[in-house]
Design a protein around this motif. Structure first.
Motif, PDB file in Angstrom:
ATOM      1  N   LEU A 108       0.605  -1.657  -0.013  1.00 24.41           N
ATOM      2  CA  LEU A 108       0.004  -0.535   0.047  1.00 24.41           C
ATOM      3  C   LEU A 108       0.882   1.086   0.336  1.00 24.41           C
ATOM      4  CD1 LEU A 108      -2.601  -0.878   2.519  1.00 24.41           C
ATOM      5  CD2 LEU A 108      -2.430  -1.640   0.039  1.00 24.41           C
ATOM      6  N   THR A 109       0.529   1.987  -0.683  1.00 26.71           N
ATOM      7  CA  THR A 109       1.916   3.106  -0.797  1.00 26.71           C
ATOM      8  C   THR A 109       0.955   4.693  -1.066  1.00 26.71           C
ATOM      9  OG1 THR A 109       1.484   3.518  -3.834  1.00 26.71           O
ATOM     10  CG2 THR A 109       3.411   2.218  -2.612  1.00 26.71           C
ATOM     11  N   GLN A 110      -0.328   4.521  -1.155  1.00 23.63           N
ATOM     12  CA  GLN A 110      -0.963   6.207  -0.907  1.00 23.63           C
ATOM     13  C   GLN A 110      -2.466   5.762   0.255  1.00 23.63           C
ATOM     14  OE1 GLN A 110      -3.689   8.556  -3.887  1.00 23.63           O
ATOM     15  NE2 GLN A 110      -1.559   9.537  -4.430  1.00 23.63           N
ATOM     16  N   LEU A 111      -2.606   6.501   1.403  1.00 25.27           N
ATOM     17  CA  LEU A 111      -3.880   6.316   2.066  1.00 25.27           C
ATOM     18  C   LEU A 111      -4.193   7.376   2.790  1.00 25.27           C
ATOM     19  CD1 LEU A 111      -0.938   3.834   3.234  1.00 25.27           C
ATOM     20  CD2 LEU A 111      -2.883   2.531   3.596  1.00 25.27           C
ATOM     21  N   GLN A 112      -5.324   7.309   3.352  1.00 24.93           N
ATOM     22  CA  GLN A 112      -5.780   8.770   3.547  1.00 24.93           C
ATOM     23  C   GLN A 112      -6.849   7.848   4.418  1.00 24.93           C
ATOM     24  OE1 GLN A 112      -8.788   9.780   1.099  1.00 24.93           O
ATOM     25  NE2 GLN A 112      -9.739  11.582   2.410  1.00 24.93           N
TER      26      GLN A 112
ATOM     27  N   PRO B 286      -9.114   9.050   8.222  1.00 27.20           N
ATOM     28  CA  PRO B 286     -11.257   9.861   8.312  1.00 27.20           C
ATOM     29  C   PRO B 286     -10.619  11.670   8.239  1.00 27.20           C
ATOM     30  CG  PRO B 286     -11.086   7.553   9.482  1.00 27.20           C
ATOM     31  CD  PRO B 286      -9.619   7.985   9.196  1.00 27.20           C
ATOM     32  N   GLY B 287     -11.351  12.391   8.008  1.00 26.46           N
ATOM     33  CA  GLY B 287     -11.178  13.291   7.900  1.00 26.46           C
ATOM     34  C   GLY B 287      -9.942  14.193   7.018  1.00 26.46           C
ATOM     35  N   GLY B 288      -9.044  13.085   6.545  1.00 23.49           N
ATOM     36  CA  GLY B 288      -7.889  13.723   6.246  1.00 23.49           C
ATOM     37  C   GLY B 288      -7.485  13.161   4.467  1.00 23.49           C
ATOM     38  N   LYS B 289      -6.418  13.968   4.147  1.00 23.49           N
ATOM     39  CA  LYS B 289      -5.973  13.983   2.448  1.00 23.49           C
ATOM     40  C   LYS B 289      -5.447  12.743   2.358  1.00 23.49           C
ATOM     41  CE  LYS B 289      -6.004  18.906   2.288  1.00 23.49           C
ATOM     42  NZ  LYS B 289      -5.203  20.114   1.729  1.00 23.49           N
ATOM     43  N   ARG B 290      -5.523  12.461   1.485  1.00 27.69           N
ATOM     44  CA  ARG B 290      -4.813  11.111   0.218  1.00 27.69           C
ATOM     45  C   ARG B 290      -3.180  11.644   1.332  1.00 27.69           C
ATOM     46  NH1 ARG B 290      -6.530   9.281  -5.456  1.00 27.69           N
ATOM     47  NH2 ARG B 290      -8.876   9.883  -5.548  1.00 27.69           N
ATOM     48  N   GLN B 291      -2.392  10.206   0.990  1.00 27.49           N
ATOM     49  CA  GLN B 291      -1.684  10.951   1.875  1.00 27.49           C
ATOM     50  C   GLN B 291      -0.104   9.700   1.213  1.00 27.49           C
ATOM     51  OE1 GLN B 291      -1.302  10.676   5.986  1.00 27.49           O
ATOM     52  NE2 GLN B 291      -0.339  12.732   5.837  1.00 27.49           N
ATOM     53  N   PRO B 292       0.805  10.491   0.625  1.00 27.26           N
ATOM     54  CA  PRO B 292       1.844   9.115   0.133  1.00 27.26           C
ATOM     55  C   PRO B 292       2.651   8.425   1.774  1.00 27.26           C
ATOM     56  CG  PRO B 292       2.983  11.057   0.674  1.00 27.26           C
ATOM     57  CD  PRO B 292       1.080  11.715   0.015  1.00 27.26           C
ATOM     58  N   VAL B 293       2.869   6.452   1.812  1.00 27.91           N
ATOM     59  CA  VAL B 293       3.433   6.176   2.793  1.00 27.91           C
ATOM     60  C   VAL B 293       3.948   6.758   3.292  1.00 27.91           C
ATOM     61  CG1 VAL B 293       4.538   4.663   1.689  1.00 27.91           C
ATOM     62  CG2 VAL B 293       3.019   4.039   3.614  1.00 27.91           C
ATOM     63  N   ALA B 294       4.934   7.517   3.063  1.00 30.62           N
ATOM     64  CA  ALA B 294       5.921   7.600   3.969  1.00 30.62           C
ATOM     65  C   ALA B 294       5.283   9.019   5.060  1.00 30.62           C
ATOM     66  CB  ALA B 294       6.901   8.684   2.907  1.00 30.62           C
ATOM     67  N   ASP B 295       4.375  10.232   4.454  1.00 37.66           N
ATOM     68  CA  ASP B 295       3.658  10.336   5.864  1.00 37.66           C
ATOM     69  C   ASP B 295       2.690   9.829   6.246  1.00 37.66           C
ATOM     70  OD1 ASP B 295       4.999  12.726   4.189  1.00 37.66           O
ATOM     71  OD2 ASP B 295       4.054  13.182   2.888  1.00 37.66           O
ATOM     72  N   PHE B 296       1.961   8.834   5.547  1.00 39.17           N
ATOM     73  CA  PHE B 296       1.008   8.520   6.573  1.00 39.17           C
ATOM     74  C   PHE B 296       1.763   7.680   7.820  1.00 39.17           C
ATOM     75  CE2 PHE B 296      -1.249   4.794   7.027  1.00 39.17           C
ATOM     76  CZ  PHE B 296      -3.155   4.719   6.653  1.00 39.17           C
ATOM     77  N   VAL B 297       3.072   6.516   7.689  1.00 40.11           N
ATOM     78  CA  VAL B 297       2.839   6.235   8.885  1.00 40.11           C
ATOM     79  C   VAL B 297       3.850   6.670   9.698  1.00 40.11           C
ATOM     80  CG1 VAL B 297       4.404   4.251   7.584  1.00 40.11           C
ATOM     81  CG2 VAL B 297       6.002   5.775   7.346  1.00 40.11           C
ATOM     82  N   ARG B 298       3.524   8.562   9.919  1.00 43.97           N
ATOM     83  CA  ARG B 298       4.876   9.148  10.616  1.00 43.97           C
ATOM     84  C   ARG B 298       3.871   9.109  11.534  1.00 43.97           C
ATOM     85  NH1 ARG B 298       6.319  13.738   6.624  1.00 43.97           N
ATOM     86  NH2 ARG B 298       8.325  12.588   5.963  1.00 43.97           N
TER      87      ARG B 298
END
Length: 318
Positions: free
Chosen positions: A288-292, A294-306
């Motif tokens: 999985l490389t782009q996620l979102q 609830p209430g947020g924006k789509r994020q690349p996984v590098a930002d999401f995993v933080r």
């Protein structure tokens, strides 16, 4: 030519704009009634209606065209409008209403439909989504002489387009809309000269409407199937998974090539890093490389995993 146009979404707007630019006389525009949309659920005009109003084209918005249906007065008014318009042809693109026989017979040259598939494959409401979901290598646009069936009419023109491995419904939609717009302009030049071709009886498939219930990721499917579905359901409805009570949307993913077979339960999180979340599937591994959130924006996984609370060994719920 004197053209009545019937369509509703952005795909249809592209065709209407092309016909208008080509110099055809648009004597009427049929489109779906305004619908509530957005956070405020205010009534919003369709993309086709917006174009028509911008160019001072007459707009008709019946709820139904069936003279014996729920809205007989609207249908009768539409019938009177069409009779008075004396159109050479009606062009239909993603209109959303069934055309009764009286509509099909009214224009001099009948009704031509712009359909976003290579008929008879993917007749129905969601041909772009279903082609990607099925892993088709190509799709295209068919110009069809409409009859009373569901996308069963004789074929007049066809053009093919490869489906790229990175194509989503959004990107493929835009390419097919451009193709369809050009092809209908080409078709109107040839009206009256066509040699219609009946659709083959073999290879018929139906592209059923996309339902929100399809959004939940079923991890027992193969990684390849899930990768295709994620692309097919972008931008609607998106694919969702749940972990630790939190629902996340998955917008981009790919199959991990040459990954070792896993005996982990489907949905198990096997690795977390900035290159992706690796998840076990019914067959293969999905990254999985782009996620979102609830209430947020789509994020690349590098930002999401933080800010991701999951850990290796956790299991995504469907």
């Amino acid at each position: 030519m004197r053209v009545i146009f019937a369509g509703t979404p952005e795909f249809a707007r592209s065709a209407l704009a092309a016909l208008h630019a080509a110099g055809h006389e648009i004597v009427g525009v049929f489109t779906q009634p305004d619908r509530p949309a957005g956070r405020g659920m205010k009534l919003q005009a369709s993309a086709v209606k917006q174009f028509a109003l911008e160019h001072n084209l007459p707009v008709v918005q019946p709820h139904s065209l069936k003279l014996d249906g729920k809205y007989p007065e609207e249908a009768a008014a539409a019938q009177a409008f069409i009779a008075q318009a004396q159109a050479d042809v009606m062009v239909v693109a993603a209109y959303g209403l069934i055309l009764p026989q009286w509509v099909l017979d009214a224009p001099k040259h009948g009704c031509l439909n712009i359909h976003a598939s290579l008929l008879p494959r993917w007749r129905g409401a969601a041909p772009i989504h279903r082609a990607i979901e099925a892993g088709d290598a190509q799709t295209g646009v068919t110009i069809m002489q409409m009859d009373a069936g569901l996308d069963t009419g004789d074929m007049l023109l066809e053009e093919t387009l490869p489906i790229l491995t990175q194509d989503t419904t959004a990107s493929l939609h835009d390419k097919l809309a451009t193709m369809g717009a050009a092809l209908i302009v080409k078709a109107l030049i040839q009206v009256g000269q066509f040699k219609p071709v009946a659709q083959p009886t073999e290879g018929v498939t139906y592209a059923h409407k996309i339902e929100k219930a399809e959004a939940a990721i079923d991890w027992t499917l193969s990684a390849q199937q899930l990768s295709q579905r994620i692309r097919a359901f972008d931008p609607f409805p998106g694919m969702t998974a749940q972990m630790a009570g939190e629902m996340v949307k998955v917008w981009q993913a790919h199959v991990l090539a040459n990954a070792r077979a896993s005996t982990a339960k489907p949905g198990t999180l096997l690795a977390i890093d900035e290159s992706g979340l690796q998840v076990a599937c019914g067959a293969g591994l999905l990254c999985l490389t782009q996620l979102q959130k609830p209430g947020g924006k789509r994020q690349p996984v590098a930002d999401f995993v933080r800010h991701f609370k999951g850990t290796v060994g956790d299991v995504f719920q469907s």
